[in-house]
Structure formats: structure tokens, C-alpha cells
Design an enzyme around this catalytic site. Structure first.
Site, mmCIF file in Angstrom:
data_model
loop_
_atom_site.group_PDB
_atom_site.id
_atom_site.type_symbol
_atom_site.label_atom_id
_atom_site.label_comp_id
_atom_site.label_asym_id
_atom_site.label_seq_id
_atom_site.Cartn_x
_atom_site.Cartn_y
_atom_site.Cartn_z
ATOM 1 N N MET A 1 12.611 24.616 -0.685
ATOM 2 C CA MET A 1 11.670 23.745 -1.379
ATOM 3 C C MET A 1 12.384 22.730 -2.269
ATOM 4 S SD MET A 1 8.535 24.729 -3.956
ATOM 5 C CE MET A 1 7.612 25.598 -2.677
ATOM 6 N N LYS B 1 0.833 -1.200 0.000
ATOM 7 C CA LYS B 1 0.000 0.000 0.000
ATOM 8 C C LYS B 1 0.871 1.255 0.000
ATOM 9 C CE LYS B 1 -0.428 0.366 5.041
ATOM 10 N NZ LYS B 1 -1.352 0.505 6.174
ATOM 11 N N TYR C 1 17.052 30.727 4.244
ATOM 12 C CA TYR C 1 15.957 31.609 4.635
ATOM 13 C C TYR C 1 16.057 32.032 6.096
ATOM 14 C CZ TYR C 1 13.375 30.774 0.303
ATOM 15 O OH TYR C 1 12.985 30.729 -1.022
ATOM 16 N N ARG D 1 -10.693 1.575 14.915
ATOM 17 C CA ARG D 1 -10.454 2.276 13.662
ATOM 18 C C ARG D 1 -11.434 1.799 12.596
ATOM 19 N NH1 ARG D 1 -4.661 1.884 10.645
ATOM 20 N NH2 ARG D 1 -5.395 -0.273 10.388
#
Length: 392
Positions: A333, A37, A285, A135
Site C-alpha cells: 500500500m 479536468k 506479500y 455518450r
């Protein structure tokens, strides 16, 4: 064609060897379902699903129907278990011959309606039992009405009964013991209703490596079932972290796993440029890093959009030329900066390792997780889709 120097290497040999080792550990009384998954835990479904089948897996496990459809395309002969289906997905489940996990009445309604409309007489399902995680799964009060849905006029066939052991890594084992007792009670109720499921779908990496596979197989045997254990993280070469007091004497299975499981994923980038800065220069930054002396800095083509956690800035290291190079300043980023002042000869094009081994040094997903305050599952699945997965 992808040319940006940020990529992931996947060792299919390690993945297949890991599956075979875990299968041996489970023993002849149990079968493994390979959990692929979340894009095979970020490793790449298109790579890992076929590798699991080559290693001997008959079952693949996914959570989404979309991934179930892709797993079916990649592995036409495999059984594909979809652990969670949502409203409106019943048609795709049936059309693509997926095996759904069910526990709610709407799932029965939708699957039956689709089967009748398509004149399909038999759909195998696995019924999930909530043994304490709250769940998903049928609780004691709802189990009886659901069992009544498996009647002669229904196309649904009870192939398996499932639960999730959510604390198999804890020391005293009381939660797992309680879950197994609740599952035994549910199996007794199922048999009292005149039904028999052939598969007991239970257990994960922590349970298997922690030595609980024998108890799972014994429970299955008492009810004339075959145990189906669902390893996830261990398939990818990582051992779940157990409670420090997990056992006064480590299970043989866990000791063997430390020796025989091998990481499947390596995450790499390259040095894009190198520069010298003077004492007092700020880096990144908001100037969170200030050079205290003349320094050499290397720019790396990997940032938080690639999955490198922004919290690692100023508190983690990457590998270059076999040495640890601290991250300097905040992670951007698309880029990050490392301090290579004490590593001679760094040049544009040098390989940088974010996860994996270089020389005698290794950085693991656990290392990332500890520094970022999370778990290795998240580190793997956070690696962005734009980072290509390459088979090695």
C-alpha cells in the site's frame, strides 16, 4: 508540512511552452481550450490552470462543476467550460459564471429556472451534438425540440456547438470523417432554424497533432464560426498513440510535436532503507519473489495508495542512480521494493524516479500504461491526492 518522500514535480515552463506550440499548430483560424479536468490530468489544477492563462489561454475546460468553481477562483478572467453538469448544479453554474455544455431538456429547465429566479437575462451555453459516440449530446431526433428552447423569452444563448472526435487516432479516418459530416448536417439544421453560434467547439489532441485541425477550421469557416480545439494529453507533453497505420506519410504536425512537446510531470520518491538478503529469501506479500542468489534490496516510499499500480510488481523497473532497478515482489500500500544488486553504492536518501528522467534513462506514463494494461490518462489521474504536486 509534508515530509514523506513521495512527490510529483510539475514544470510550468514545459506546460506553457506546450500550450504555445499547440496554439501555433492550430493556426490563426482556431483557438485552443486548455483541458484541465480531473485535477489537470492529475498534474494539479491550482498549478496548471494559471499556467494555461499565462501562456495565452482564454478558455479552460473541466468536467465537474466543483472544478469549474475552483478554476474560476484561480483564473477570474478566464472562460470556464463545464463539459458535464448534473441535476442541482445549475445555481452554481450561474453564480460562478461558468459556461455549461447542454444537451438534455432538464438542463435547459434548470438553467432557465435559476436565471429567472436571479433575474439574469443571458446565459451562454454550448450545445453538444452526438455525432456517434453515444455518450452525451443531442441526436438528430432531439435536436429540433432543443433548438426551439432558444427563443426570445429564454435567457439561454447559443454561443457554441460541440462534439467529441472519439477516434481521431485511427488509421483510415473514416469515423472522424463521418463525425464531421454529421456535425455539418447539425450546423445546417441550426442555421435553417434561424440561429447562428459563433464557436465550433470540436477536436482534441489526437485530431490536432494528426493534422485534422485544417478540416475543423474549414468546417467552422463554412458556417461563419471560430474553431475551438480542446487539447488535453498533448498539453502535458505526451503524444497520443496512433494506429500503426495512421498515415503512410506522418503529418508534419505530428513530427513537429515529437520534437517540441515536453513532459510536464515527474514522479519521484526516495530509498528509505537498504538490506542484504540470502538466496532463498522471499520478498513481499505472499512471497511472489524469491531471491535466487544473495541480493541487495532497497525499500522505496511509494505504493499503490500513492497510485503505483499493484500489477507492476515483478514486472516493472524504477530508476535509481540513473539505472533501472526491477521491482521485487508485490507492491504494498505505501511501499515497494527494488532490486539494486547490480547498482553499486545505493544508500538511504537516494532519489528514485517513477516517471521522468534520471541520467540517460527515462520512464514515461506510456511505459507504466503498457505494463499495467491501461492508458497514460489513467496513470496520471491515479496518482493520489496525498502525493504533493510541486512547481519546478
Amino acid at each position: 508540512m509534508h515530509t514523506r518522500p513521495c512527490w510529483v514535480e510539475i514544470s510550468t515552463r514545459s506546460f506553457e511552452d506546450n500550450y504555445r506550440f499547440l496554439s501555433t499548430l492550430a493556426g490563426a483560424q482556431a483557438e485552443l481550450l486548455a483541458v484541465v479536468k480531473a485535477n489537470a490530468y492529475g498534474h494539479g489544477l491550482r498549478i496548471c490552470a494559471p499556467a494555461a492563462v499565462r501562456a495565452g489561454a482564454r478558455w479552460l475546460g473541466v468536467t465537474s462543476v466543483d472544478e469549474g468553481i475552483e478554476a474560476r477562483r484561480l483564473c477570474p478572467e478566464a472562460r470556464v467550460l463545464v463539459i458535464g453538469i448534473s441535476p442541482g448544479q445549475g445555481r452554481d453554474v450561474v453564480c460562478h459564471n461558468l459556461t455549461p455544455v447542454v444537451w438534455d431538456t432538464w438542463q435547459f429547465d434548470e438553467l432557465e429556472a435559476v436565471a429567472h429566479a436571479a433575474d439574469i437575462r443571458s446565459i451562454s451555453v454550448h450545445l453538444e451534438i452526438d455525432t456517434g459516440m453515444s455518450r452525451q449530446g443531442a441526436g438528430p431526433d432531439s435536436l429540433g425540440p432543443l433548438l426551439e428552447r432558444f427563443h426570445r423569452g429564454s435567457p439561454l444563448r447559443l454561443e457554441g456547438v460541440m462534439t467529441h472526435l472519439f477516434a481521431a487516432d485511427e488509421a483510415d479516418g473514416r469515423i472522424t470523417d463521418d463525425q464531421l459530416e454529421r456535425m455539418e448536417s447539425a450546423l445546417n439544421q441550426i442555421q435553417s432554424a434561424g440561429m447562428n453560434a459563433g464557436v465550433l467547439n470540436i477536436g482534441n489532441s489526437a485530431a490536432l497533432l494528426g493534422g485534422q485541425g485544417e478540416a475543423i477550421s474549414a468546417l467552422a469557416d463554412r458556417h461563419g464560426m471560430k474553431a475551438l480545439i480542446r487539447p488535453g494529453l498533448a498539453l502535458y507533453g505526451l503524444i497520443p498513440e496512433y494506429d500503426p497505420d495512421f498515415s503512410p506519410a506522418e503529418p508534419i504536425s505530428l513530427g513537429r510535436a515529437r520534437r517540441d512537446l515536453h513532459p510536464v510531470l515527474s514522479w519521484k520518491s526516495q530509498v528509505v532503507s537498504v538490506r542484504s538478503v540470502a538466496s532463498g529469501a522471499v520478498v513481499g506479500y505472499n512471497g511472489t519473489f524469491v531471491a535466487t542468489e544473495p541480493m541487495r534490496l532497497a525499500l522505496v516510499a511509494a505504493g499503490y495508495a500513492d497510485g503505483l499500480d499493484r500489477k507492476l510488481g515483478n514486472r516493472f523497473s524504477l530508476l535509481v542512480r540513473g539505472q533501472r532497478a526491477p521491482l521485487a515482489g508485490r507492491i504494498s500500500m505505501d511501499q515497494s521494493v527494488i532490486d539494486v544488486t547490480d547498482i553499486p553504492g545505493i544508500a538511504t536518501g537516494d532519489e528514485v524516479v517513477l516517471i521522468g528522467q534520471q541520467g540517460d534513462e527515462t520512464i514515461s506514463a506510456f511505459d507504466h500504461a503498457k505494463a499495467a494494461g491501461t492508458i497514460p490518462w489513467e496513470i496520471f489521474t491515479r496518482i493520489a491526492a496525498r502525493v504533493p504536486r510541486i512547481t519546478v
